[in-house]
Design a protein around this motif. Structure first.
Motif, PDB file in Angstrom:
ATOM      1  N   ALA A  61       0.829  -1.210   0.000  1.00 34.51           N
ATOM      2  CA  ALA A  61       0.000   0.000   0.000  1.00 34.51           C
ATOM      3  C   ALA A  61       0.863   1.259   0.000  1.00 34.51           C
ATOM      4  N   PHE A  62       1.952   1.241   0.766  1.00 30.32           N
ATOM      5  CA  PHE A  62       2.843   2.396   0.809  1.00 30.32           C
ATOM      6  C   PHE A  62       3.495   2.639  -0.542  1.00 30.32           C
ATOM      7  N   LEU A  63       3.912   1.581  -1.213  1.00 32.66           N
ATOM      8  CA  LEU A  63       4.576   1.740  -2.512  1.00 32.66           C
ATOM      9  C   LEU A  63       3.623   2.290  -3.564  1.00 32.66           C
ATOM     10  N   VAL A  64       2.352   1.949  -3.479  1.00 29.83           N
ATOM     11  CA  VAL A  64       1.362   2.554  -4.373  1.00 29.83           C
ATOM     12  C   VAL A  64       1.191   4.034  -4.027  1.00 29.83           C
ATOM     13  N   ALA A  65       1.171   4.359  -2.738  1.00 26.64           N
ATOM     14  CA  ALA A  65       0.963   5.742  -2.310  1.00 26.64           C
ATOM     15  C   ALA A  65       2.090   6.659  -2.771  1.00 26.64           C
ATOM     16  N   VAL A  66       3.344   6.240  -2.585  1.00 25.29           N
ATOM     17  CA  VAL A  66       4.453   7.119  -2.965  1.00 25.29           C
ATOM     18  C   VAL A  66       4.625   7.180  -4.474  1.00 25.29           C
ATOM     19  N   ARG A  67       3.995   6.266  -5.196  1.00 27.76           N
ATOM     20  CA  ARG A  67       4.059   6.322  -6.653  1.00 27.76           C
ATOM     21  C   ARG A  67       3.442   7.617  -7.170  1.00 27.76           C
ATOM     22  N   LEU A 108      -7.248  15.686  -2.114  1.00 27.66           N
ATOM     23  CA  LEU A 108      -8.705  15.587  -2.267  1.00 27.66           C
ATOM     24  C   LEU A 108      -9.103  14.440  -3.196  1.00 27.66           C
ATOM     25  N   ALA A 109      -8.303  14.225  -4.233  1.00 30.94           N
ATOM     26  CA  ALA A 109      -8.670  13.228  -5.245  1.00 30.94           C
ATOM     27  C   ALA A 109      -7.995  11.887  -5.031  1.00 30.94           C
ATOM     28  N   ALA A 110      -7.435  11.652  -3.832  1.00 30.40           N
ATOM     29  CA  ALA A 110      -6.704  10.411  -3.575  1.00 30.40           C
ATOM     30  C   ALA A 110      -7.511   9.149  -3.887  1.00 30.40           C
ATOM     31  N   PRO A 111      -8.815   9.067  -3.523  1.00 30.88           N
ATOM     32  CA  PRO A 111      -9.549   7.834  -3.839  1.00 30.88           C
ATOM     33  C   PRO A 111      -9.605   7.530  -5.333  1.00 30.88           C
ATOM     34  N   TRP A 112      -9.826   8.555  -6.140  1.00 29.79           N
ATOM     35  CA  TRP A 112      -9.911   8.337  -7.580  1.00 29.79           C
ATOM     36  C   TRP A 112      -8.538   7.996  -8.170  1.00 29.79           C
ATOM     37  N   ILE A 113      -7.478   8.625  -7.638  1.00 30.57           N
ATOM     38  CA  ILE A 113      -6.136   8.347  -8.144  1.00 30.57           C
ATOM     39  C   ILE A 113      -5.721   6.921  -7.820  1.00 30.57           C
ATOM     40  N   ILE A 163       6.598  26.555  -7.243  1.00 28.12           N
ATOM     41  CA  ILE A 163       5.947  26.438  -5.935  1.00 28.12           C
ATOM     42  C   ILE A 163       4.439  26.579  -6.070  1.00 28.12           C
ATOM     43  N   ALA A 164       3.985  27.548  -6.861  1.00 27.83           N
ATOM     44  CA  ALA A 164       2.549  27.756  -7.027  1.00 27.83           C
ATOM     45  C   ALA A 164       1.879  26.531  -7.639  1.00 27.83           C
ATOM     46  N   VAL A 165       2.494  25.964  -8.656  1.00 28.00           N
ATOM     47  CA  VAL A 165       1.922  24.780  -9.299  1.00 28.00           C
ATOM     48  C   VAL A 165       1.909  23.596  -8.342  1.00 28.00           C
ATOM     49  N   ASN A 166       2.982  23.449  -7.569  1.00 27.54           N
ATOM     50  CA  ASN A 166       3.048  22.342  -6.614  1.00 27.54           C
ATOM     51  C   ASN A 166       1.985  22.446  -5.535  1.00 27.54           C
ATOM     52  N   LEU A 167       1.722  23.653  -5.048  1.00 25.41           N
ATOM     53  CA  LEU A 167       0.683  23.831  -4.033  1.00 25.41           C
ATOM     54  C   LEU A 167      -0.680  23.401  -4.574  1.00 25.41           C
ATOM     55  N   LEU A 168      -0.958  23.781  -5.799  1.00 23.16           N
ATOM     56  CA  LEU A 168      -2.235  23.416  -6.399  1.00 23.16           C
ATOM     57  C   LEU A 168      -2.351  21.903  -6.557  1.00 23.16           C
ATOM     58  N   LEU A 169      -1.298  21.277  -7.090  1.00 23.70           N
ATOM     59  CA  LEU A 169      -1.346  19.832  -7.315  1.00 23.70           C
ATOM     60  C   LEU A 169      -1.368  19.048  -6.006  1.00 23.70           C
ATOM     61  N   LEU A 182      -6.075   1.441   2.739  1.00 20.83           N
ATOM     62  CA  LEU A 182      -4.776   1.806   3.296  1.00 20.83           C
ATOM     63  C   LEU A 182      -3.958   2.625   2.299  1.00 20.83           C
ATOM     64  N   ALA A 183      -4.033   2.276   1.014  1.00 20.44           N
ATOM     65  CA  ALA A 183      -3.308   3.031  -0.015  1.00 20.44           C
ATOM     66  C   ALA A 183      -3.827   4.461  -0.110  1.00 20.44           C
TER      67      ALA A 183
END
Length: 527
Positions: free
Chosen positions: A65-71, A125-130, A113-119, A145-146
């Motif tokens: 699960a962790f390896l999927v998350a950091v991907r 917010l979109a973690a379940p869909w990702i 920095i601005a682009v990174n904050l947005l992403l 868990l992922a």
């Protein structure tokens, strides 16, 4: 519009103190730069192996699960930070005077920095869909868990982007020491966190973030010392458009690579094809392959890239082509024996991650099969890595990224075709075929523009590759006499004895063939 300063006239007297000219940074030896980067890479990869060993003490549920998350932040960082800086920022940065460089660095870091904050916000917010995008329908990974761990590790994207800005600025002025050892700080901080913090999903994720902070912080003193520390600002700069135009095609090829990575993650999580633990086995093989590739391929390419950019800015194409030959000869001389030895000794190499005699068999089998296949791709991808840098240095990004994007999409198709048929070995076969085709395309485009030094490269490869095959064969024969692999102790013994014999055969053969690369090493050892 800012233009590069004119070269000083040697017949004029020096300027007085009222109008001092900035002294150019002394140009270090390419050999010294390469050795510094290789030393930093070696330290990073070895400490990364230790970090991976500790992570392998976790069970498959947590680690997969962790390896999927950091991907997810890793997919985005190549689009925004590391690749963008190396391949688009540095060639433009090198054409400016000192004031222009400072202004460009501030504007570029502000936008990043601005682009990174947005992403980062969107990723949380979109973690379940990702996560659903990354996992197969019948997954061998814990989805809930992922998702949880993905939300925790998303700030890593900002940390690694800022660290990459620092690394790019230092590398552009050929200050490689601090930037090369920054990943070591990441690994050491992560190792400390993994050893001291509780064995839970939350602290595993926070350990990753602590490493990201360390990788950024250790570079800040060097930036300040060399006067390179930018002040991020959302400001306009005439050269920023050139950087963004360079980034646009690079984003295309990086995006194609991420399509490949997403597909691989889904493939590995397919419970109908692979058991639980395959994600972790893939990560183990990846750690070993990236160590070898980073040390013997990426490090020389990184050290040579500013010099390629300088020759291109001066339009000194003769030296540019000579440097191309030197780079290909050096990297393939190093990569070929490593490729053969990894093929022969893959089970022993993967064994170093098993700190307990009771290791996970599925994880071990996955790591061995994937590493053996990937090892075949080391030489063709060494050529690809170097030739891509020659295109980016000439600001010919469109050609390079077109080849890269098509190559990665081809690799996805090959994975789809070959992995179900050949299993884990299909990953390496697919990567090797795509690397060969990409090398051919890049050589064709290089020849059309500058005239590719084919004879020098081919005459080198027809000696290096057969010699590496002999070394690998000898190493495999010796390994038959070694204890069975699986646990770390026989793994280290097998690598040391069989790998040492194989490498010795290679070096003796290279001396017999009077190859200048090994002769240079011997001369340095005698001093």
């Amino acid at each position: 519009m800012t233009v590069p300063p004119a070269a000083p006239d040697p017949n004029l007297p020096p300027q007085g103190p009222a109008s001092p000219a900035p002294a150019p940074a002394p140009r270090r030896s390419l050999r010294v730069n390469t050795l510094i980067v290789m030393a930093g890479t070696l330290g990073s990869r070895l400490s990364g192996i230790v970090r991976q060993q500790i992570m392998n003490l976790f069970g498959n549920t947590l680690l997969d699960a962790f390896l999927v998350a950091v991907r997810i932040p890793n997919l985005l960082r190549e689009l925004l930070a590391e690749g963008a800086l190396v391949n688009s920022f540095i060639p433009v940065y090198k054409t400016l005077d000192a004031a222009g460089r400072r202004a460009l660095a501030s504007a570029f870091s502000g936008v990043l920095i601005a682009v990174n904050l947005l992403l980062m916000a969107l990723g949380i917010l979109a973690a379940p869909w990702i996560v659903d995008l990354l996992l197969a329908g019948q997954s061998n990974v814990d989805r809930a868990l992922a998702i949880y761990m993905t939300q925790l590790v998303m700030p890593f994207l900002m940390l690694i982007s800022l660290a990459s800005v620092a690394m790019g600025l230092l590398n552009a002025d050929e200050h490689f020491r601090e930037s090369s050892f920054a990943p070591v700080a990441f690994n050491l901080a992560s190792i400390t966190a993994l050893l001291l913090l509780p064995d839970t999903a939350t602290w595993l994720a926070f350990g990753w973030l602590i490493g990201g902070v360390a990788q950024l912080v250790v570079q800040l003193p060097a930036l300040r010392r060399f006067g390179l520390l930018p002040t991020p600002a959302l400001a306009r700069h005439p050269a920023l458009g050139r950087v963004l135009r360079q980034m646009a095609p690079f984003t295309l090829t990086a995006g194609a690579r991420q399509v490949l990575n997403v597909y691989v993650t889904r493939l590995l999580s397919n419970g109908q094809l692979f058991p639980a633990g395959t994600q972790a086995g893939y990560a183990n093989a990846e750690a070993l392959f990236t160590m070898v590739n980073g040390l013997f391929v990426v490090s020389p390419a990184l050290a040579l890239f500013p010099r390629f950019s300088q020759h291109a800015a001066e339009k000194n194409w003769l030296e540019f082509k000579n440097l191309t030959v030197q780079a290909i000869r050096t990297t393939t001389f190093l990569a070929a024996p490593m490729s053969a030895l990894l093929v022969a000794l893959a089970p022993y190499a993967v064994s170093i991650f098993n700190l307990r005699p009771e290791f996970d068999a599925a994880r071990f089998a996955a790591g061995t099969g994937i590493l053996r296949g990937w090892a075949l791709a080391l030489v063709p991808w060494a050529v690809v890595t170097l030739l891509l840098r020659t295109f980016y240095a000439r600001e010919r990004a469109r050609e390079a990224v077109t080849v890269s994007a098509l190559g990665f999409l081809l690799e996805v198709a090959l994975y789809r075709l070959l992995v179900p048929r050949f299993g884990l070995l299909g990953f390496g076969i697919s990567t090797t075929l795509s690397g060969l085709l990409m090398s051919g395309a890049l050589i064709f485009l290089y020849r059309r523009a500058l005239g590719f030094p084919s004879r020098a490269v081919v005459s080198h490869l027809i000696r290096v590759v057969p010699l590496a095959l002999v070394a690998g064969g000898v190493a495999w024969l010796v390994s038959r006499l070694m204890p069975a692999p699986g646990f770390v102790v026989p793994g280290v013994v097998g690598l040391a004895v069989a790998g040492g014999v194989g490498l010795g055969v290679y070096l003796v053969g290279a001396l017999a063939l009077r190859m200048p690369e090994v002769a240079g090493v011997v001369r340095r050892l005698r001093r």
